[in-house]
Motif scaffolding. Structure first.
Motif, PDB file in Angstrom:
ATOM      1  N   SER A  81      72.549  59.572   7.742  1.00 35.59           N
ATOM      2  CA  SER A  81      73.943  59.132   8.202  1.00 35.59           C
ATOM      3  C   SER A  81      74.049  59.643   9.717  1.00 35.59           C
ATOM      4  O   SER A  81      74.903  58.929  10.389  1.00 35.59           O
ATOM      5  CB  SER A  81      74.959  60.004   7.328  1.00 35.59           C
ATOM      6  OG  SER A  81      74.687  61.252   7.316  1.00 35.59           O
ATOM      7  N   SER A  82      73.412  60.784  10.069  1.00 34.29           N
ATOM      8  CA  SER A  82      73.485  61.167  11.488  1.00 34.29           C
ATOM      9  C   SER A  82      72.840  60.214  12.303  1.00 34.29           C
ATOM     10  O   SER A  82      73.337  59.966  13.442  1.00 34.29           O
ATOM     11  CB  SER A  82      72.733  62.439  11.572  1.00 34.29           C
ATOM     12  OG  SER A  82      73.088  63.605  10.823  1.00 34.29           O
ATOM     13  N   ILE A  83      71.667  59.554  11.974  1.00 33.79           N
ATOM     14  CA  ILE A  83      70.913  58.559  12.689  1.00 33.79           C
ATOM     15  C   ILE A  83      72.097  57.303  12.779  1.00 33.79           C
ATOM     16  O   ILE A  83      72.072  56.614  13.833  1.00 33.79           O
ATOM     17  CB  ILE A  83      69.548  58.158  12.209  1.00 33.79           C
ATOM     18  CG1 ILE A  83      68.490  59.449  12.574  1.00 33.79           C
ATOM     19  CG2 ILE A  83      69.167  57.013  12.822  1.00 33.79           C
ATOM     20  CD1 ILE A  83      67.447  59.332  11.423  1.00 33.79           C
ATOM     21  N   LYS A 101      57.459  55.591  11.480  1.00 31.14           N
ATOM     22  CA  LYS A 101      58.754  54.909  12.063  1.00 31.14           C
ATOM     23  C   LYS A 101      59.599  55.880  13.057  1.00 31.14           C
ATOM     24  O   LYS A 101      60.067  55.661  14.166  1.00 31.14           O
ATOM     25  CB  LYS A 101      59.478  54.074  11.431  1.00 31.14           C
ATOM     26  CG  LYS A 101      60.622  53.216  11.788  1.00 31.14           C
ATOM     27  CD  LYS A 101      61.202  52.498  11.008  1.00 31.14           C
ATOM     28  CE  LYS A 101      62.272  53.344   9.923  1.00 31.14           C
ATOM     29  NZ  LYS A 101      63.047  52.490   9.011  1.00 31.14           N
ATOM     30  N   HIS A 102      60.243  57.043  12.405  1.00 33.66           N
ATOM     31  CA  HIS A 102      61.119  57.954  12.949  1.00 33.66           C
ATOM     32  C   HIS A 102      60.465  58.666  14.142  1.00 33.66           C
ATOM     33  O   HIS A 102      61.252  59.050  15.023  1.00 33.66           O
ATOM     34  CB  HIS A 102      61.661  58.592  11.629  1.00 33.66           C
ATOM     35  CG  HIS A 102      62.638  57.768  10.795  1.00 33.66           C
ATOM     36  ND1 HIS A 102      63.879  57.526  11.422  1.00 33.66           N
ATOM     37  CD2 HIS A 102      62.519  57.313   9.754  1.00 33.66           C
ATOM     38  CE1 HIS A 102      64.342  56.867  10.165  1.00 33.66           C
ATOM     39  NE2 HIS A 102      63.776  56.630   9.410  1.00 33.66           N
ATOM     40  N   LEU A 103      59.182  59.233  13.822  1.00 38.46           N
ATOM     41  CA  LEU A 103      58.304  59.977  14.680  1.00 38.46           C
ATOM     42  C   LEU A 103      58.412  59.173  16.166  1.00 38.46           C
ATOM     43  O   LEU A 103      58.663  59.491  17.291  1.00 38.46           O
ATOM     44  CB  LEU A 103      57.183  60.581  14.193  1.00 38.46           C
ATOM     45  CG  LEU A 103      57.364  61.469  13.228  1.00 38.46           C
ATOM     46  CD1 LEU A 103      56.018  61.776  12.684  1.00 38.46           C
ATOM     47  CD2 LEU A 103      57.905  62.809  13.923  1.00 38.46           C
ATOM     48  N   GLU A 104      57.965  57.966  15.982  1.00 39.16           N
ATOM     49  CA  GLU A 104      57.881  57.060  17.270  1.00 39.16           C
ATOM     50  C   GLU A 104      59.225  56.863  17.833  1.00 39.16           C
ATOM     51  O   GLU A 104      59.245  56.702  19.080  1.00 39.16           O
ATOM     52  CB  GLU A 104      57.420  55.688  16.986  1.00 39.16           C
ATOM     53  CG  GLU A 104      55.949  55.898  16.503  1.00 39.16           C
ATOM     54  CD  GLU A 104      55.165  54.375  15.949  1.00 39.16           C
ATOM     55  OE1 GLU A 104      54.168  54.225  15.855  1.00 39.16           O
ATOM     56  OE2 GLU A 104      56.137  53.416  15.649  1.00 39.16           O
ATOM     57  N   GLN A 105      60.419  56.757  17.145  1.00 43.92           N
ATOM     58  CA  GLN A 105      61.720  56.551  17.775  1.00 43.92           C
ATOM     59  C   GLN A 105      62.329  57.947  18.413  1.00 43.92           C
ATOM     60  O   GLN A 105      62.734  58.000  19.501  1.00 43.92           O
ATOM     61  CB  GLN A 105      62.690  56.354  16.595  1.00 43.92           C
ATOM     62  CG  GLN A 105      62.621  54.816  15.989  1.00 43.92           C
ATOM     63  CD  GLN A 105      63.679  54.380  15.212  1.00 43.92           C
ATOM     64  OE1 GLN A 105      64.850  54.311  15.218  1.00 43.92           O
ATOM     65  NE2 GLN A 105      63.153  53.991  13.770  1.00 43.92           N
ATOM     66  N   ALA A 106      61.678  59.192  17.762  1.00 43.00           N
ATOM     67  CA  ALA A 106      62.081  60.220  18.592  1.00 43.00           C
ATOM     68  C   ALA A 106      61.177  60.501  19.667  1.00 43.00           C
ATOM     69  O   ALA A 106      61.758  60.852  20.679  1.00 43.00           O
ATOM     70  CB  ALA A 106      61.573  61.367  17.415  1.00 43.00           C
ATOM     71  N   LEU A 107      60.053  60.069  19.734  1.00 41.66           N
ATOM     72  CA  LEU A 107      59.348  60.467  20.903  1.00 41.66           C
ATOM     73  C   LEU A 107      59.761  59.100  21.988  1.00 41.66           C
ATOM     74  O   LEU A 107      59.338  59.438  23.301  1.00 41.66           O
ATOM     75  CB  LEU A 107      57.906  60.024  20.845  1.00 41.66           C
ATOM     76  CG  LEU A 107      57.250  61.195  19.903  1.00 41.66           C
ATOM     77  CD1 LEU A 107      55.774  60.898  19.321  1.00 41.66           C
ATOM     78  CD2 LEU A 107      56.996  62.394  20.605  1.00 41.66           C
ATOM     79  N   PRO A 166      72.132  56.446  16.783  1.00 42.70           N
ATOM     80  CA  PRO A 166      70.673  56.082  16.724  1.00 42.70           C
ATOM     81  C   PRO A 166      69.897  56.700  17.745  1.00 42.70           C
ATOM     82  O   PRO A 166      68.667  56.731  17.484  1.00 42.70           O
ATOM     83  CB  PRO A 166      70.875  54.546  17.028  1.00 42.70           C
ATOM     84  CG  PRO A 166      72.401  54.216  16.616  1.00 42.70           C
ATOM     85  CD  PRO A 166      72.838  55.269  16.960  1.00 42.70           C
ATOM     86  N   ASP A 167      70.249  57.037  18.830  1.00 43.99           N
ATOM     87  CA  ASP A 167      69.443  57.831  19.814  1.00 43.99           C
ATOM     88  C   ASP A 167      69.165  59.170  19.417  1.00 43.99           C
ATOM     89  O   ASP A 167      68.622  59.979  20.271  1.00 43.99           O
ATOM     90  CB  ASP A 167      70.021  57.633  21.178  1.00 43.99           C
ATOM     91  CG  ASP A 167      70.193  56.224  21.739  1.00 43.99           C
ATOM     92  OD1 ASP A 167      69.310  55.462  21.204  1.00 43.99           O
ATOM     93  OD2 ASP A 167      71.102  55.637  22.332  1.00 43.99           O
ATOM     94  N   ASN A 168      69.660  59.810  18.279  1.00 43.44           N
ATOM     95  CA  ASN A 168      69.621  61.124  18.149  1.00 43.44           C
ATOM     96  C   ASN A 168      67.942  61.624  17.702  1.00 43.44           C
ATOM     97  O   ASN A 168      67.505  61.452  16.395  1.00 43.44           O
ATOM     98  CB  ASN A 168      70.304  61.363  16.582  1.00 43.44           C
ATOM     99  CG  ASN A 168      70.420  63.104  16.528  1.00 43.44           C
ATOM    100  OD1 ASN A 168      69.635  63.701  16.731  1.00 43.44           O
ATOM    101  ND2 ASN A 168      71.513  63.345  15.967  1.00 43.44           N
ATOM    102  N   ALA A 169      67.367  61.867  18.676  1.00 45.46           N
ATOM    103  CA  ALA A 169      65.868  62.103  18.590  1.00 45.46           C
ATOM    104  C   ALA A 169      65.296  63.294  17.591  1.00 45.46           C
ATOM    105  O   ALA A 169      64.663  63.270  16.939  1.00 45.46           O
ATOM    106  CB  ALA A 169      65.431  62.288  20.085  1.00 45.46           C
ATOM    107  N   ALA A 170      66.333  64.398  17.745  1.00 45.54           N
ATOM    108  CA  ALA A 170      66.335  65.475  16.864  1.00 45.54           C
ATOM    109  C   ALA A 170      66.499  65.094  15.331  1.00 45.54           C
ATOM    110  O   ALA A 170      65.438  65.357  14.354  1.00 45.54           O
ATOM    111  CB  ALA A 170      67.139  66.641  17.136  1.00 45.54           C
ATOM    112  N   ALA A 171      67.279  64.238  14.964  1.00 51.87           N
ATOM    113  CA  ALA A 171      67.346  63.791  13.668  1.00 51.87           C
ATOM    114  C   ALA A 171      66.345  62.945  13.074  1.00 51.87           C
ATOM    115  O   ALA A 171      65.737  62.805  12.070  1.00 51.87           O
ATOM    116  CB  ALA A 171      68.740  62.917  13.651  1.00 51.87           C
TER     117      ALA A 171
END
Length: 392
Positions: free
Chosen positions: A318-320, A348-354, A324-329
């Motif tokens: 829900s935070s994402i 997928k989520h780690l790549e979006q964070a990086l 959507p740009d919440n790298a920490a989440a």
């Protein structure tokens, strides 16, 4: 001057009386035991005046001689004092230059003739301390303490040296005694602040900060930083002594302003996690993250050991969805998927964070997720990026 005027007055009176009674000299008889002395009144007056003049002259000679002796003695004393001051000044310069051996010799050479021997002993103590000679340092400090009005100067010198030698317990004892004698001395308070931090005496540090602020020893920014440090340390201390229940009770007693500080919330949550109160920690972190995006708190979520991680996953999704740009989440959710061995979702989520920010830990997690999918070349490439980031 008075004696000269007195003699002239006597002479004047003698001349006046002699003129008035010329030819009538009178008669004076002095009888002592079996002896008699006879003389005229004029002779007696002249004798008295001569005697007084002789006495005054003798007094002048004696005073002159005494004055010469005093001036001679004073000249030697002043000369010794000047030489002592000169050696002391040279010793201070040597101390500043780092020539501690010669600094000690200079200040002690004529210390007994200095008008402030306390200064000489304190400089010598500093020189001895800098040379690592503890015995001499203690001797000089003892001599300094024997001087008048030396308590504060000796105590501060001793405390500063103990702090530099990392003898914080000794410094604490000395400064606590001084603080009782000189409660308004700002330097004592400032030194105590540092000792409290080193000894992790958090409550005394909290108590002393308002006084340091009033005395302008620290500015507001420093005061706030030390206050957060002290409360953070106090949370750890209470957690160790009273466990999670005592920790929660203490947290509830804190002012609302402090309970809104991200660093304190993070400390509180970490202590709850360390004492297996993970659900309580999740509740605290979740409530804060609903209002504020604090990266440090998102990083705590994967550390929580919950039997049912579904609520946490849903919260992060829900935070994402909200941002959507919440790298920490994204990073926290990726780590949770690694624990569930859901490697594609983790990737997928780690790549979006990086993609939003570089992070060594995320690179390591991503490399792990890629290796478990047999994407070995991609995993090596990610590891090289992490290594480059570490070296930069």
């Amino acid at each position: 001057m008075f004696r000269t005027v007195f003699l002239f007055v006597i002479l004047g009176l003698g001349l006046f009386v002699g003129t008035q009674y010329s030819g009538q000299q009178g008669y004076v008889l002095i009888s002592i035991a079996n002896k008699t002395i006879e003389m005229s009144v004029t002779t007696l007056v002249i004798f008295i005046i001569a005697t007084l003049a002789a006495l005054f002259f003798l007094e002048f000679i004696l005073k002159r001689a005494a004055s010469m002796s005093y001036n001679t003695w004073n000249w030697f004393s002043v000369r010794k004092l000047r030489r002592s001051r000169r050696y002391t000044n040279e010793g201070i310069i040597k101390l500043l230059e780092g020539d501690f051996k010669h600094a000690e010799k200079k200040v002690m050479r004529w210390a007994n003739h200095h008008d402030k021997p306390l200064l000489c002993y304190l400089i010598a103590a500093e020189a001895a301390f800098s040379q690592g000679d503890e015995n001499k340092r203690q001797q000089y400090l003892e001599k300094a303490s024997e001087q008048d009005d030396s308590t504060l100067a000796v105590g501060l010198t001793r405390a500063k040296q103990d702090i530099r030698a990392k003898n914080y317990e000794l410094a604490f004892d000395g400064l606590s005694t001084l603080n009782g004698q000189f409660p308004n001395n700002s330097l004592i308070q400032d030194l105590l602040k540092g000792v409290y931090i080193e000894l992790k005496l958090w409550q005394p540090l909290i108590d002393i900060l308002p006084k340091l602020g009033r005395e302008k020893s620290i500015n507001k920014e420093e005061s706030d930083r030390y206050l957060l440090l002290a409360h953070s340390g106090l949370l750890e201390e209470i957690a160790q002594q009273k466990g999670s229940e005592g920790l929660i009770a203490h947290w509830d007693s804190l002012p609302k302003k402090l309970k809104n500080e991200p660093s304190l919330i993070a400390t509180f949550s970490k202590q709850l996690i360390a004492r297996k109160a993970d659900y309580e920690a999740f509740g605290v972190v979740k409530n804060v993250l609903k209002k504020n995006n604090v990266e440090e708190l998102y990083a705590l979520l994967p550390e929580m050991n919950l039997s049912d991680r579904h609520p946490m996953n849903q919260f992060l999704l829900s935070s994402i969805k909200k941002d959507p740009d919440n790298a920490a989440a994204h990073s926290a959710l990726g780590q949770l998927y690694i624990r569930d061995q859901n490697w594609p979702e983790a990737q997928k989520h780690l790549e979006q964070a990086l993609a939003k920010r570089s992070n060594v830990s995320d690179y390591a997690y991503l490399a792990d997720a890629l290796e478990h999918q047999n994407l070995n070349q991609a995993a090596r490439d990610v590891s090289r990026k992490a290594l480059t980031l570490v070296k930069s």
